[in-house]
Design an enzyme around this catalytic site. Sequence first.
Site, short mmCIF file in Angstrom:
data_model
loop_
_atom_site.label_atom_id
_atom_site.label_comp_id
_atom_site.label_asym_id
_atom_site.label_seq_id
_atom_site.Cartn_x
_atom_site.Cartn_y
_atom_site.Cartn_z
N PRO A 1 -3.63 -8.49 -10.82
CG PRO A 1 -1.80 -9.68 -11.68
CD PRO A 1 -3.26 -9.48 -11.87
CG ASP B 1 -3.34 -7.02 -15.57
OD1 ASP B 1 -2.51 -7.70 -14.96
OD2 ASP B 1 -4.41 -7.49 -16.01
CG HIS B 2 3.17 -6.32 -12.43
ND1 HIS B 2 4.22 -6.39 -13.32
CD2 HIS B 2 3.64 -5.59 -11.37
CE1 HIS B 2 5.27 -5.76 -12.83
NE2 HIS B 2 4.95 -5.25 -11.65
NE ARG B 3 -3.93 -10.46 -15.32
CZ ARG B 3 -5.23 -10.70 -15.52
NH1 ARG B 3 -5.69 -11.95 -15.45
NH2 ARG B 3 -6.06 -9.70 -15.77
CB CYS C 1 3.65 -4.38 -19.47
SG CYS C 1 2.82 -3.14 -18.43
#
Length: 460
Positions: free
Chosen positions: A257, A430-432, A434
């Site tokens: 994501p 990658d929003h997972r 940070c």
Amino acid sequence: MAQNADARTERFLLPDLGEGLTEATIVSWLVQPGDIVAVDQPVVEVESAKSIAELPSPFAGRVEGLHAAVGDIVHKDDPLVTIAVAAATPVSATEGTGDTASAASSTEAAELVPGTALRADAGADSGASGAVLVGYGVSESTRTFARPTGGRFGRGRRQHTGTTTRSPVVSPIVRKLAHDNGFDATQLTGSGPGSLVMREDVEKEIAARQMASPATGGSRNMPGPRGGRQASDLRIPIVGVRKIVADHLTHSRQTIPDATIWLDVDATELVRAKERLAESTGERYSITALVARFVVAALRRFPVLNSSVDETAGEIVQHSAVNLGLAAQTGRGLMVPVVRDAQAMTLNQLRDAIASLTEHAKAGDYAPSMLTGGTFTLNNYGSLGVDGSSPIINHPEVAMLGLGRLMERPWVVNGELAVRTVATLSLVFDHRVCDGDVASGLITYVARCMQEPLLALTEL
């Protein structure tokens, strides 16, 4: 043709290519049925996900058959070549004592292939006894292996005596396009660096052949609206590096994501610093090398972006070493060679490491070890003449910084309009691992270093 009763056939199987690679694409055959080969003579050129390599034969003898065509995908332990060999291989030092054993193995080879020339003095200087096959694709003085001409897998090649001069071709798509149209791309004079044959060279040759022989080219064309001929659609197989890149990026896009942020940067002082360094040291420093130095410093401040995600364990793995990948558009497609332990390098060491990788970019001949283990990627897409991009993360990494082209633009400085050198920075992350505050912290830190290069001294 009589064959020695002790002769047997051996199949050369696709070996383990290392780095977890289990398949490869046949790029070109370097031998044909009936050819005589020596131990360690390259017989086939294959392309894996990491590189193109010539595979040497483990046997000496006559080629009985080829088990795949150009463009075919073969897997580990699939048969490549069948070779008829003698009971004793004459190219290796004989384990028997005296010249009798050597002569015996040489005789077997001569009986296997009548008329084969034998050199009984090979290895005399080193004290080894043995015989070496010469005269069948092997130069007696240099043991340079000649390339085959003609035949099913080498149509359209010029006939040569001795060794064959070939233009370099690194793309299997280019090779197959030429092969499908009845000629060998290596026999063209390429327009790329070092006479590298490019796709446009092959397309020009196809067009020239069609114009020269319109009747024979008719089966591949459709009538045009005014009685001329209109080329049919071209189907390009997704194989080799292109297939690996496609699969890799698809997995990244489906798994990660991602989010992208960007900002414009006044890089005027960076350009001046680059020029001052050249004047002071007499050495050249690229913008990429300087920005890479800033990136390494930024990752010290924001180490979570130098991570990967262990999806099985559900953990973020924060790496202690900065293995900096540098996206490169090569003759074989997109590749990301890696500078290992960039955090331990001085600016000069980092510059030289990047320059070394750049030397391989035109041909794309990176060793597999140079393309693995990256923890963060820098992508200078300004070299392609564009300002910005929203790239796909190089999985399993979690971020990529992009640098756009440097352009002179109007910029407000101290309340007044001025002409400044401006570039666009972008960061996909990658929003997972940070949120936007961490990603914004890294990109703004790199931007400040570009605006004020002396700022990076605080991180040295």
